[in-house]
Structure formats: C-alpha cells, structure tokens
Design a protein around this motif. Structure first.
Motif, short mmCIF file in Angstrom:
data_model
loop_
_atom_site.label_atom_id
_atom_site.label_comp_id
_atom_site.label_asym_id
_atom_site.label_seq_id
_atom_site.Cartn_x
_atom_site.Cartn_y
_atom_site.Cartn_z
N CYS A 183 0.84 -1.20 0.00
CA CYS A 183 0.00 0.00 0.00
C CYS A 183 0.87 1.25 0.00
CB CYS A 183 -0.92 -0.01 1.21
SG CYS A 183 -2.15 -1.33 1.21
N ASP A 184 0.28 2.37 -0.35
CA ASP A 184 1.03 3.63 -0.42
C ASP A 184 1.33 4.20 0.96
OD1 ASP A 184 0.98 3.87 -3.37
OD2 ASP A 184 -1.18 3.99 -3.03
N ILE A 185 0.38 4.04 1.87
CA ILE A 185 0.51 4.57 3.22
C ILE A 185 -0.04 3.52 4.18
CG2 ILE A 185 -0.32 6.35 4.83
CD1 ILE A 185 -0.50 8.26 2.42
N THR A 186 0.64 3.34 5.31
CA THR A 186 0.16 2.42 6.34
C THR A 186 0.10 3.16 7.67
OG1 THR A 186 1.16 0.52 5.22
CG2 THR A 186 0.58 0.24 7.54
N VAL A 187 -1.09 3.20 8.25
CA VAL A 187 -1.30 3.81 9.56
C VAL A 187 -1.70 2.69 10.52
CG1 VAL A 187 -2.57 5.55 10.88
CG2 VAL A 187 -2.09 5.94 8.44
N VAL A 188 -1.06 2.63 11.67
CA VAL A 188 -1.28 1.52 12.59
C VAL A 188 -1.76 2.02 13.95
CG1 VAL A 188 0.40 0.02 11.49
CG2 VAL A 188 1.15 1.53 13.31
N ALA A 189 -2.51 1.17 14.64
CA ALA A 189 -2.86 1.44 16.03
C ALA A 189 -1.61 1.24 16.89
CB ALA A 189 -3.97 0.50 16.48
N ASP A 190 -1.48 2.06 17.93
CA ASP A 190 -0.30 1.96 18.81
C ASP A 190 -0.10 0.54 19.33
OD1 ASP A 190 0.16 4.70 18.61
OD2 ASP A 190 -0.97 5.18 20.42
N ASP A 191 -1.20 -0.13 19.67
CA ASP A 191 -1.10 -1.45 20.29
C ASP A 191 -1.24 -2.60 19.29
OD1 ASP A 191 -3.77 -1.17 19.67
OD2 ASP A 191 -4.52 -1.62 21.69
N ALA A 192 -1.20 -2.31 18.00
CA ALA A 192 -1.24 -3.38 17.00
C ALA A 192 -0.05 -4.31 17.18
CB ALA A 192 -1.24 -2.79 15.60
N GLN A 193 -0.22 -5.56 16.78
CA GLN A 193 0.85 -6.56 16.85
C GLN A 193 1.18 -6.98 15.42
OE1 GLN A 193 2.48 -7.98 19.87
NE2 GLN A 193 1.72 -5.92 20.34
N ILE A 194 2.38 -6.63 14.98
CA ILE A 194 2.79 -6.83 13.59
C ILE A 194 3.96 -7.79 13.57
CG2 ILE A 194 3.74 -5.65 11.56
CD1 ILE A 194 2.25 -3.12 13.10
N GLY A 195 3.85 -8.88 12.78
CA GLY A 195 4.93 -9.83 12.88
C GLY A 195 4.93 -10.94 11.86
N PHE A 196 5.75 -11.93 12.16
CA PHE A 196 6.06 -13.04 11.26
C PHE A 196 5.28 -14.30 11.63
CE2 PHE A 196 9.06 -10.26 9.60
CZ PHE A 196 9.77 -10.84 8.55
N PRO A 197 5.27 -15.31 10.75
CA PRO A 197 4.55 -16.54 11.04
C PRO A 197 5.06 -17.22 12.31
CG PRO A 197 5.15 -16.45 8.72
CD PRO A 197 5.86 -15.33 9.39
#
Length: 270
Positions: free
Chosen positions: A125-139
């Motif tokens: 995507c062109d822009i990514t906005v995330v919640a402070d407490d989002a959990q972003i990661g790998f399998p």
C-alpha cells in the motif's frame, strides 16, 4: 462480490474491509479474488479518489490461511512441487504489485494482529497507519523460506528484517513499526479509522491526475532501489525451501493436526 470483502463508499473514500473475523481475516483465495474484483470496480469510479483497507473484528489479518482443506472439498489441494510453489507465490507477488501500481492512493489501516502475508499486503500500500497497540509480525511456524523477509528489508533494513525472520512468531507493536519505518505513523486504536478518514479527505483534495503521477514518480524511484525485483526473490527461496524435509514435516503436522497443534509441536521442539 461475496462476503470476504466488504465495500463501503464514503464520499471520495472507499473502504475495503477484510471480512473473515472468525478466522482473524486470514487471507484465502476467495478473499483475494473478491479484493481483486473490488479494486477493479473502484478503479473506474471517478467519485472515489482514495481506497483504504481495514479488517473486521479484532484483527487486520493473521496472514495467509494455512488451514488444510477438508477432505470433502471439491478441489483438494494439489501435490506441490517447486515449480507449482514458485508459480503460486509469483502470482501472489503480482497481486501485491497490482496494489503498488493501482492508479489511486491505497491506505492500510491496521489494528489488532497483522501477521505474515498480511504484512506484505500493507507494505504494498502507499501509506500504512497503525494502532499503537497493534501486533505486527512473522509466522509462528517457519514453513517458508523468506517470502516475507525481503519486503520487510526494503522498509526496515536487513538487520531488523533478519531479527524478525530468524525467530518464528516475532512481533513488534504499532509504535515500534512506525519507529522502524514499517508504517508511516501510529495512533491510539480508538482514533485509527477517524484518522485515516481525515487523511484520505486531505489527499482527495489533490486532483486525481496529479495524485497518479506523484505515485508513479515515487514508485519509479523505489523500483530503482529494487522494489519490483526483491519480492520475487522471496517467491524463489520459499519455493525451494518447501521442497526440504524440514518444511515437509511441519506441513504434515498442519495437515494431520491443524495449525495450532503444529505451532505447539514446533515450539516444543517437534
């Protein structure tokens, strides 16, 4: 369009919602087909100037759906080989490229979990906005060989990409994702949709032809740095590793015992 993607128009903004909340919006072929159809529909809608992606329920997406198909499925999964896997992953890369090349700005609004292949969707995507407490990661189980890591490397650098890739189940918060450059910025979860909506409204004030050429020029600069080439390298290494005994063993756990039990066995050393 089916039920896996919801399309809602809000003036110049169109929301596309990943809608498999009972599966944490795990991405399956039906969802990709519906997302493709929705993007095609919006491409010709002059009233829509910005498209935003979000997830229903408590997650953006847990990544690609690894659940084995039921024995009663009319289309059982074919026996994979390296060429089949390479073609399959190359097709996924081309889907991500479709978002990268889309003539309108695309924003990802990320809350809850955003894991594995879903992170690649956001990075396209062109822009990514995330919640402070989002959990972003790998399998949580390493059944691939680096399909995800190369795209991360483009945004967070090789050392951080290796840090995330080498440890199965690695996660960072939304605030860390913004600090690392994976996301543009983070906001409190309660403000996420309102913030993205306001951002889209501001973007939509710029005439669409100008927006399209601005996106094209920045994309071209990124492609000189390897954006068009690097994701394809991940498809190659993933296909190769899928032929290894270690991965075949873990894939067997998933087929016989399900994803959760396979993850438990991996964490306990098999």
């Amino acid at each position: 369009m089916g039920d896996a993607i919801l399309l809602e128009r809000d003036g110049s903004l169109a929301w596309l919602t990943l809608n498999r909340p009972e599966k944490l919006n795990a991405i399956n072929p039906a969802m990709l087909q519906e997302l493709d159809a929705a993007l095609a529909e919006l491409k010709g809608d002059d009233g829509v100037r910005v498209v935003a992606l979000r997830g229903a329920g408590r997650a953006f997406s847990s990544g690609f759906d690894l659940s084995p198909r039921p024995a009663s499925s009319p289309q059982p999964a074919p026996e994979s080989d390296i060429v089949h896997d390479f073609d399959r992953f190359s097709g996924t890369v081309k889907f991500f490229e479709q978002i990268w090349d889309y003539p309108k700005p695309v924003i990802a609004a990320v809350h809850g979990y955003c894991l594995a292949g879903a992170t690649q969707l956001c990075l396209s995507c062109d822009i990514t906005v995330v919640a402070d407490d989002a959990q972003i990661g790998f399998p949580s189980i390493p059944v691939g060989g680096g399909f995800i890591s190369p795209m991360w490397m483009l945004y967070v650098g090789p050392k951080r990409a290796k840090q995330m890739s080498f440890v199965a189940g690695s996660k960072i918060s939304g605030t860390t994702a913004a600090d690392w450059g994976w996301a543009n910025y983070s906001v409190p979860a309660a403000d996420l949709i309102e913030d993205v909506t306001e951002l889209a409204r501001r973007i939509a004030k710029t005439p669409p032809g100008i927006l399209r050429m601005k996106k094209y020029s920045i994309n071209r600069a990124a492609e000189i740095q390897g954006f068009r080439t690097i994701p394809g390298l991940g498809a190659e290494t993933d296909a190769l590793l899928h032929a290894s005994g270690e991965v075949k063993e873990m894939q067997g756990w998933i087929r016989t015992d399900g994803v959760r039990e396979a993850i438990r066995r991996f964490e306990e050393g098999g």
